[in-house]
Design an enzyme around this catalytic site. Structure first.
Site, PDB file in Angstrom:
ATOM      1  N   CYS A  22      43.801  44.098   9.392  1.00  0.00           N
ATOM      2  CA  CYS A  22      42.488  44.244  10.042  1.00  0.00           C
ATOM      3  C   CYS A  22      42.474  45.348  11.089  1.00  0.00           C
ATOM      4  CB  CYS A  22      42.073  42.926  10.680  1.00  0.00           C
ATOM      5  SG  CYS A  22      41.994  41.609   9.477  1.00  0.00           S
TER       6      CYS A  22
ATOM      7  N   HIS B  19      36.785  43.878  16.358  1.00  0.00           N
ATOM      8  CA  HIS B  19      36.991  43.314  15.021  1.00  0.00           C
ATOM      9  C   HIS B  19      36.174  42.017  14.912  1.00  0.00           C
ATOM     10  CE1 HIS B  19      38.734  41.942  11.395  1.00  0.00           C
ATOM     11  NE2 HIS B  19      39.577  41.083  11.929  1.00  0.00           N
TER      12      HIS B  19
ATOM     13  N   ASN C 194      34.444  38.224   7.921  1.00  0.00           N
ATOM     14  CA  ASN C 194      35.516  39.119   8.352  1.00  0.00           C
ATOM     15  C   ASN C 194      35.882  40.028   7.178  1.00  0.00           C
ATOM     16  OD1 ASN C 194      37.961  40.292   8.961  1.00  0.00           O
ATOM     17  ND2 ASN C 194      38.932  38.416   9.691  1.00  0.00           N
TER      18      ASN C 194
HETATM   19  N1  ACO Z   1      35.427  23.271   6.667  1.00  0.00           N
HETATM   20  C1  ACO Z   1      35.542  22.052   7.231  1.00  0.00           C
HETATM   21  N2  ACO Z   1      36.667  21.674   7.884  1.00  0.00           N
HETATM   22  C2  ACO Z   1      37.667  22.568   7.957  1.00  0.00           C
HETATM   23  C3  ACO Z   1      37.599  23.834   7.383  1.00  0.00           C
HETATM   24  C4  ACO Z   1      36.410  24.182   6.722  1.00  0.00           C
HETATM   25  N3  ACO Z   1      36.224  25.377   6.142  1.00  0.00           N
HETATM   26  N4  ACO Z   1      38.749  24.494   7.632  1.00  0.00           N
HETATM   27  C5  ACO Z   1      39.527  23.657   8.334  1.00  0.00           C
HETATM   28  N5  ACO Z   1      38.879  22.484   8.528  1.00  0.00           N
HETATM   29  C6  ACO Z   1      39.329  21.293   9.233  1.00  0.00           C
HETATM   30  C7  ACO Z   1      40.831  21.208   9.335  1.00  0.00           C
HETATM   31  O1  ACO Z   1      41.361  20.601   8.185  1.00  0.00           O
HETATM   32  C8  ACO Z   1      41.005  20.339  10.562  1.00  0.00           C
HETATM   33  O2  ACO Z   1      40.781  19.008  10.186  1.00  0.00           O
HETATM   34  P1  ACO Z   1      41.640  17.809  10.883  1.00  0.00           P
HETATM   35  O3  ACO Z   1      41.272  17.864  12.336  1.00  0.00           O
HETATM   36  O4  ACO Z   1      41.136  16.601  10.168  1.00  0.00           O
HETATM   37  O5  ACO Z   1      43.062  18.139  10.614  1.00  0.00           O
HETATM   38  C9  ACO Z   1      39.824  20.737  11.461  1.00  0.00           C
HETATM   39  O6  ACO Z   1      38.865  21.379  10.587  1.00  0.00           O
HETATM   40  C10 ACO Z   1      40.199  21.681  12.561  1.00  0.00           C
HETATM   41  O7  ACO Z   1      40.967  22.737  12.009  1.00  0.00           O
HETATM   42  P2  ACO Z   1      41.537  23.875  12.915  1.00  0.00           P
HETATM   43  O8  ACO Z   1      42.343  24.804  12.096  1.00  0.00           O
HETATM   44  O9  ACO Z   1      42.170  23.257  14.142  1.00  0.00           O
HETATM   45  O10 ACO Z   1      40.179  24.576  13.373  1.00  0.00           O
HETATM   46  P3  ACO Z   1      39.967  25.707  14.441  1.00  0.00           P
HETATM   47  O11 ACO Z   1      39.032  25.253  15.492  1.00  0.00           O
HETATM   48  O12 ACO Z   1      41.283  26.304  14.881  1.00  0.00           O
HETATM   49  O13 ACO Z   1      39.207  26.794  13.614  1.00  0.00           O
HETATM   50  C11 ACO Z   1      39.600  28.897  12.534  1.00  0.00           C
HETATM   51  C12 ACO Z   1      39.830  27.388  12.499  1.00  0.00           C
HETATM   52  C13 ACO Z   1      38.119  29.149  12.416  1.00  0.00           C
HETATM   53  C14 ACO Z   1      40.345  29.509  11.355  1.00  0.00           C
HETATM   54  C15 ACO Z   1      40.132  29.468  13.865  1.00  0.00           C
HETATM   55  O14 ACO Z   1      41.452  29.006  14.112  1.00  0.00           O
HETATM   56  C16 ACO Z   1      40.106  30.941  13.888  1.00  0.00           C
HETATM   57  O15 ACO Z   1      39.067  31.552  13.851  1.00  0.00           O
HETATM   58  N6  ACO Z   1      41.264  31.582  14.006  1.00  0.00           N
HETATM   59  C17 ACO Z   1      41.350  32.999  13.960  1.00  0.00           C
HETATM   60  C18 ACO Z   1      41.387  33.390  12.535  1.00  0.00           C
HETATM   61  C19 ACO Z   1      41.190  34.854  12.367  1.00  0.00           C
HETATM   62  O16 ACO Z   1      40.563  35.501  13.152  1.00  0.00           O
HETATM   63  N7  ACO Z   1      41.750  35.334  11.276  1.00  0.00           N
HETATM   64  C20 ACO Z   1      41.649  36.631  10.854  1.00  0.00           C
HETATM   65  C21 ACO Z   1      42.224  37.584  11.838  1.00  0.00           C
HETATM   66  S1  ACO Z   1      43.230  38.788  11.201  1.00  0.00           S
HETATM   67  C22 ACO Z   1      42.456  39.323   9.931  1.00  0.00           C
HETATM   68  O17 ACO Z   1      41.311  39.540  10.123  1.00  0.00           O
HETATM   69  C23 ACO Z   1      43.115  39.506   8.607  1.00  0.00           C
END
Ligand code: ACO
Length: 320
Positions: free
Chosen positions: A111, A247, A277
């Site tokens: 990214c 980003h 993204n």
């Molecule tokens: N729909 C519904 N529930 C979901 C989903 C979904 N799509 N995905 C995960 N969950 C659930 C999980 O299973 C978990 O359930 P549990 O509590 O029963 O175990 C719950 O939601 C919470 O999951 P987390 O992973 O803790 O959620 P979080 O608040 O951390 O959000 C996210 C996840 C959105 C991925 C966040 O961590 C994030 O944005 N991280 C940065 C990711 C990023 O920017 N990546 C790309 C950057 S680099 C690049 O661009 C290549």
């Protein structure tokens, strides 16, 4: 002598995929996706390839810049999802543009790819090697996505953005790039060429894996850090920066960065709502939108910043 962005362009695929549509494929909801990320829809390449999107964005950037493809001396594409392992997307773009005088190759920084590629072009311009170049961020992560994995498949979209840069007296002011290879496994995608002589295995397509929370923590810490470093090294007061073009991974990351920088959120334009993204393409797509909407005025100071797999990160301050 520095390098100035004199034209921008972008391309996103025609097919719109909404959160509701994804909820029919995996156990998710519009409420969860929009609430956690700010994403409501994304564009998915059905007909388009990475090089096609990159070339379309490039044509628009050249037109916007009033630059002929034959003037280009360097074409760099930040991408990690080229259509082929080789040749590079950049070589395919060169052919599509008829840019016969250019050297063309890809830059792999996930990214952060657009920023890393732009920094490379800038270095060549400052060194007097090239005067005119094209830098593109293009990715088609839908090809590398496991569409059964709800924790990643809701985040990404496909697209490309491009900028023409020319030697000039003003333009790019300062950049800072960084990488931490020790943390490569926080966000990774198995090689598409993992055929094995030892096991007699045929090559397979790898899927991307991500520790979302680790990426989140890393981004919220590193982006403000590298922005501060750029400001310090360029002796710039943060209040002089009109826009922070970050980003577009997650609106909560952008909000957290704004808070850490003690800057109002309206200085942080966002469009992840529409595109998700798009990896290396987010920064140039957003920049192109702002350019075409007339939001960027000559003399404006703009901070670009990206982060991604590697881990990699970077920030660049420029005068429009
Ligand atoms: N729909 C519904 N529930 C979901 C989903 C979904 N799509 N995905 C995960 N969950 C659930 C999980 O299973 C978990 O359930 P549990 O509590 O029963 O175990 C719950 O939601 C919470 O999951 P987390 O992973 O803790 O959620 P979080 O608040 O951390 O959000 C996210 C996840 C959105 C991925 C966040 O961590 C994030 O944005 N991280 C940065 C990711 C990023 O920017 N990546 C790309 C950057 S680099 C690049 O661009 C290549």
């Amino acid at each position: 002598m520095t390098g100035k962005i004199i034209g921008t362009g972008s391309y996103v695929p025609a097919r719109i995929v909404t959160n509701d549509e994804l909820a029919q494929i995996v156990d998710t909801s519009d409420e969860w996706i929009a609430g956690r990320t700010g994403i409501r829809q994304r564009r998915i390449a059905v007909e388009e390839s990475t090089s096609y999107m990159a070339a379309e964005a490039a044509k628009r950037a050249l037109e916007n810049a009033g630059t002929d493809a034959e003037e280009l001396e360097l074409i760099l594409v930040g991408t990690t999802s080229g259509d082929h392992c080789f040749p590079s997307v950049a070589c395919e773009v060169q052919a599509a543009l008829g840019a016969g005088n250019a050297v063309a190759y890809d830059v792999s920084a996930a990214c952060s790819g657009f920023l890393f590629a732009m920094d490379t072009l800038w270095a060549f311009i400052r060194a007097g090697v090239y005067k005119t170049g094209l830098v593109i961020g293009a990715d088609c992560l839908s090809k590398l996505t496991d569409w059964r994995d709800r924790s990643t498949c809701v985040l990404f979209g496909d697209g490309a953005g491009a900028a023409v840069m020319k030697a000039a007296d003003s333009g790019l002011i300062q950049t800072v790039m960084g990488s931490d290879g020790n943390r490569w496994n926080v966000l990774s995608c198995v090689s598409r060429t993992n055929g094995s002589f030892a096991d007699g295995k045929a090559p397979q397509l790898g899927f991307l894996h991500m520790d979302g929370q680790e990426v989140f923590k890393f981004a919220v810490k590193k982006v403000p850090e590298c922005i501060h470093q750029v400001l310090e090294e360029s002796d710039t007061d943060i209040e002089q920066v009109k826009y922070f073009v970050l980003h577009q991974a997650n609106y909560r990351i952008v909000e957290a960065v704004a808070k850490r920088l003690k800057q109002p959120l309206d200085k942080f334009p966002m469009n992840m709502e529409y595109y998700g993204n798009t990896s290396a393409a987010t920064v140039p797509i957003l920049l192109d939108e702002m350019n075409r909407e007339g939001r960027l005025k000559p003399g404006d100071r703009i901070m670009l910043s990206g982060f991604g797999a590697g881990l990699t990160w970077g920030a660049a301050l420029l005068e429009w």
